[in-house]
Design an enzyme around this catalytic site. Sequence first.
Site, mmCIF file in Angstrom:
data_model
loop_
_atom_site.group_PDB
_atom_site.id
_atom_site.type_symbol
_atom_site.label_atom_id
_atom_site.label_comp_id
_atom_site.label_asym_id
_atom_site.label_seq_id
_atom_site.Cartn_x
_atom_site.Cartn_y
_atom_site.Cartn_z
ATOM 1 N N GLU A 49 27.640 -21.909 -1.330
ATOM 2 C CA GLU A 49 27.390 -21.037 -1.022
ATOM 3 C C GLU A 49 26.131 -20.191 -1.504
ATOM 4 O O GLU A 49 25.989 -19.537 -1.090
ATOM 5 C CB GLU A 49 28.629 -20.405 -1.172
ATOM 6 C CG GLU A 49 29.663 -20.897 -0.242
ATOM 7 C CD GLU A 49 30.566 -22.317 -1.349
ATOM 8 O OE1 GLU A 49 31.684 -22.948 -0.481
ATOM 9 O OE2 GLU A 49 29.938 -22.065 -2.464
ATOM 10 N N ASN A 51 23.525 -21.474 -2.773
ATOM 11 C CA ASN A 51 21.969 -21.930 -1.811
ATOM 12 C C ASN A 51 22.335 -20.774 -0.354
ATOM 13 O O ASN A 51 21.091 -21.240 -0.438
ATOM 14 C CB ASN A 51 22.674 -23.054 -1.328
ATOM 15 C CG ASN A 51 22.565 -24.630 -2.069
ATOM 16 O OD1 ASN A 51 21.815 -24.429 -3.165
ATOM 17 N ND2 ASN A 51 22.927 -25.956 -1.655
ATOM 18 N N TYR A 103 26.964 -32.366 -10.954
ATOM 19 C CA TYR A 103 26.697 -33.406 -11.092
ATOM 20 C C TYR A 103 25.331 -34.202 -10.662
ATOM 21 O O TYR A 103 24.754 -33.799 -10.772
ATOM 22 C CB TYR A 103 27.802 -33.800 -9.689
ATOM 23 C CG TYR A 103 26.606 -33.096 -8.091
ATOM 24 C CD1 TYR A 103 25.425 -33.804 -6.731
ATOM 25 C CD2 TYR A 103 26.228 -31.308 -8.182
ATOM 26 C CE1 TYR A 103 24.997 -32.548 -6.556
ATOM 27 C CE2 TYR A 103 25.360 -31.088 -7.364
ATOM 28 C CZ TYR A 103 24.241 -31.773 -6.557
ATOM 29 O OH TYR A 103 24.016 -30.698 -5.598
ATOM 30 N N ASN A 180 31.773 -27.645 6.543
ATOM 31 C CA ASN A 180 31.818 -28.623 5.180
ATOM 32 C C ASN A 180 32.296 -30.061 4.561
ATOM 33 O O ASN A 180 32.591 -29.494 3.256
ATOM 34 C CB ASN A 180 31.134 -27.632 3.811
ATOM 35 C CG ASN A 180 29.054 -27.241 3.725
ATOM 36 O OD1 ASN A 180 28.922 -28.138 4.207
ATOM 37 N ND2 ASN A 180 29.335 -26.343 3.387
ATOM 38 N N LYS A 238 26.894 -27.644 15.579
ATOM 39 C CA LYS A 238 25.342 -29.002 14.387
ATOM 40 C C LYS A 238 24.996 -30.493 15.249
ATOM 41 O O LYS A 238 26.066 -30.828 14.876
ATOM 42 C CB LYS A 238 25.168 -28.442 12.823
ATOM 43 C CG LYS A 238 25.314 -27.720 12.701
ATOM 44 C CD LYS A 238 24.769 -26.774 10.958
ATOM 45 C CE LYS A 238 25.836 -27.542 10.527
ATOM 46 N NZ LYS A 238 26.246 -27.590 9.207
ATOM 47 N N GLY A 318 21.958 -28.067 6.056
ATOM 48 C CA GLY A 318 22.912 -27.607 7.041
ATOM 49 C C GLY A 318 23.034 -26.291 5.624
ATOM 50 O O GLY A 318 23.222 -25.173 6.785
ATOM 51 N N ASP A 319 22.916 -25.815 4.835
ATOM 52 C CA ASP A 319 23.361 -24.450 4.002
ATOM 53 C C ASP A 319 22.032 -23.570 4.470
ATOM 54 O O ASP A 319 22.061 -22.657 4.849
ATOM 55 C CB ASP A 319 23.303 -24.571 2.299
ATOM 56 C CG ASP A 319 24.483 -25.812 1.615
ATOM 57 O OD1 ASP A 319 25.424 -25.302 2.284
ATOM 58 O OD2 ASP A 319 24.444 -26.286 0.764
#
Length: 398
Positions: A49, A51, A103, A180, A238, A318-319
Amino acid sequence: MSGPAAGTAAAATTTDVVCLGESMVTFLPSQPGRLADVPSFGRGIGGAESNVACALAAAGHRAAWVGRVGADGFGDHLVETIASYGVDTSAVRRDPARPTGVYFRTATDRGTDTHEVAYYRAGSAASAMSPENVPYEALFAGRVLHLSGITAALSPDCLALLRELTAPRPGRPLVSFDVNHRPHLWRGCAEDASVLLELARRADLVFVGEDEAEEAWGIVGAEAIRAALPEPSVLVVKRGSAGATVFASELRPGPRGAEAAAGTAALGASTDTVSATTPARSADTTCPAASADTATPVDTVTPVPALRVDVVAAVGAGDAFAAGFLSATLRGLPVRDRARHGHLMAAAVLTVPGDLTDPPSRDRADRLVALDDAAWGRLRLAPGWTAADRAPEEVRTP
């Protein structure tokens, strides 16, 4: 002032898009290979989000990110970095008792067997978001509220928050939802598929990949996905290198026809007229299939081919696609152009190592989007393309 009703009443539409979710500090490898073999990492940020918010702000829109981070150095870095893109972070909450998530990932494509990600987000500040501690006045202050299924997987409180924000009610913003699906976040929970389907069916605009729809719901093909998600006014499926298929609905007359059509019109309006008060479709949160007494969606189906891209890292695309599609939606562009802007934003991220990059200028993107189908199909975008003046395909375009 707290609670969704109070937030809705207080909201003033000063923001184009508000994005809610977890953002983390990400550590990018200095070289390819297993995490065990990488000697050092560079620091960045990552979060679906945030991003989207950063990409929208970089594209010239008024974007805000709402989240929760620790009262620590990583939290400072996140807020400062996101704000540096021009994103409003004034509603971000700091948690003195929980850390900011981090991460580590390898350089390989997420879809390959060699890709590794090591998350340290259990018990993070973001996982403590709940209907009781978020700033509703900020969440409902935009024309669009963008959410994703990642947030729903973080904790029971986060899921309760997503259900609250997608609940039909007068005055809610247009709700954009990116499915997502992240299976590793749902380990130990058998309800991930039904939860994501429930949330998607309550949104106005939905992004979902063909691969994740098959993995989460066992549904194959764009038409079958639309059949499972008839409620959203706009559904973007997508399809990876095959592009995207956009289903945009009009509605036949029926008891809900007028209010649902108003939501569809708002999604297609210009920035000056996008409504922050999309009427609720139904008070029934189980989203039953349409009956003879309800309006029946009549879809316009628009397939939009993807671009050929020399991929550096397939993370964050994707973002970026969602940001490009939302940007063009806010500008009132046709459906095909919305998807093309999504492809261009995705291509910008695919040609850099991290999750974020500067998008092409609006004029440059508009020129590329206006190419005819043959010229669009000839485009091949490589690292550095966003800074180039013109692609060869543009020169050959009349």
